[in-house]
Design an enzyme around this catalytic site. Sequence first.
Site, PDB file in Angstrom:
ATOM      1  N   LYS A  83     104.606  20.593  96.799  1.00 22.23           N
ATOM      2  CA  LYS A  83     105.551  21.693  96.619  1.00 22.23           C
ATOM      3  C   LYS A  83     106.918  21.195  96.131  1.00 22.23           C
ATOM      4  O   LYS A  83     107.474  21.726  95.156  1.00 22.23           O
ATOM      5  CB  LYS A  83     105.723  22.436  97.942  1.00 22.23           C
ATOM      6  N   ASN A  84     107.468  20.189  96.796  1.00 22.13           N
ATOM      7  CA  ASN A  84     108.826  19.745  96.464  1.00 22.13           C
ATOM      8  C   ASN A  84     108.900  19.148  95.062  1.00 22.13           C
ATOM      9  O   ASN A  84     109.897  19.332  94.359  1.00 22.13           O
ATOM     10  CB  ASN A  84     109.316  18.739  97.514  1.00 22.13           C
ATOM     11  N   ASP A 123     114.029  28.055 104.405  1.00 22.27           N
ATOM     12  CA  ASP A 123     113.821  27.977 105.846  1.00 22.27           C
ATOM     13  C   ASP A 123     115.116  28.120 106.630  1.00 22.27           C
ATOM     14  O   ASP A 123     116.169  27.665 106.197  1.00 22.27           O
ATOM     15  CB  ASP A 123     113.204  26.616 106.209  1.00 22.27           C
ATOM     16  N   ASP A 158     109.878  16.541 107.235  1.00 22.38           N
ATOM     17  CA  ASP A 158     108.934  17.657 107.176  1.00 22.38           C
ATOM     18  C   ASP A 158     107.690  17.435 108.027  1.00 22.38           C
ATOM     19  O   ASP A 158     106.932  18.377 108.267  1.00 22.38           O
ATOM     20  CB  ASP A 158     108.508  17.903 105.719  1.00 22.38           C
ATOM     21  N   MET A 183     118.140  15.441 110.874  1.00 23.43           N
ATOM     22  CA  MET A 183     118.726  16.134 109.729  1.00 23.43           C
ATOM     23  C   MET A 183     119.020  17.611 109.975  1.00 23.43           C
ATOM     24  O   MET A 183     119.980  18.150 109.445  1.00 23.43           O
ATOM     25  CB  MET A 183     117.808  15.982 108.512  1.00 23.43           C
TER      26      MET A 183
END
EC number: 2.5.1.7
Length: 434
Positions: A22-23, A121, A319, A341
């Site tokens: 996805k990224n 998000d 993630d 983070m």
Amino acid sequence: MSSFEVIGGKKLKGEITPQGAKNEALQIISAVLLTDEKVTVTNIPDILDVNNLIELLKAIGVKVERPDRHTCIFQADDVDLNVLRSPEFKNKSGTLRGSVMLAGPMLGRYKKAFIPKPGGDKIGRRRLDTHLLGFQKLGAEMIYYPEDAFYYFSTDGLKGTYLLLDEPSVTGTANIIMAAVLAKGATVIYNAACEPYIQQLCRMLNRIGADIQGVGSNQLIIEGVEKLHGTEHRILPDMIEIGSFIGMAAMTQSDIIIKNCSVEYLGVIPEKFRQLGIQLNIVGDDIHIPEQELYQIQTYMDGGVLTIYDHPWPGFTPDLLSIVLVVATQAKGSVLIHQKMFESRLFFVDKLIDMGAQIILCDPHRAAVIGLERKHKLRGIKMSSPDIRAGVSLLIAALSAEGKSIIQNIDQIDRGYQYIDERLRSLGAEIRRV
């Protein structure tokens, strides 16, 4: 609003192939704006966030052919920049954090760009300073419009410069790279992110005529060029989905083969799962997770409790911390999860505690997990997915739990995982969309 209904406690078996990353897809698809020639991208994940970005490109005039759901042919030869300030563009882009990456190529090629207040998000503050300061140092002027939360950038022409980034932001690095490839002169980016996604972006840009050196390191040297060309690019398999499937296999005591993983780009991910006691065998480019009765969390050599924390690449990706946390709930031993983070990403643990997990949320960034050693199964409950990664973590918990679970707000999961219910059913999971 759809939900997943999951009947847990079933062992899964079979093969599963990870989707495209996805990224990486969000970066590569943004980069097609840098050339007026055709760019063909394959292995695109068919997920909400990526599809929304493709629709944004269509809205500003990019021609898009889609021979199948995982392939797109883009051509940005007739872009309408006036659309960028329209209410429609603002509404569409404001729901997708990845839309911020359109700014770099826009500024580089068209000399102006708009950045909306980003969506995505709800996992804590995700500042844009790296992007904004980078553009300004390259010679762009910025005006902020508070009435519609837009940043407007314009330039007579970007000029190469030395940039020491305040943080190795992945999206910030990608955005600055895409702006700098068409700038006049040389740009040096130090403390650059060096994730595989950034490496892939740099390789793709070099193929279309950019001059980027230092790929894979935290210092990139970019010599600006006048024009870029077309190419073909294949997106890597999604490392986050691969990690999710490793955790799912261990948690459900399943025998699963994850196919075509591009193992060389996974970094420390396999080792982190091994630290949880999970057996995994790398066979060529596949990962086999055998059925395992119990997995035991390692301790440090001095006997100290293991801590798993996120860190910029080549450290462990943030993630996957949610996945590691949920998998640890059924392990033998204890682990401290330290999410550095984002200050809201661990707040989903209250659902796991309701399911019977032993977790102490120390503060917004740290959670101590005491493994149940499979002496007590998690129990199915009704819950809601707060973000993409927490949503899949809750889904993994539901697959291992006793009884029925209902997971609401699964649009969050669909943003990052394609056809996840269909693919899990092919492994024997009892899951349906209601």
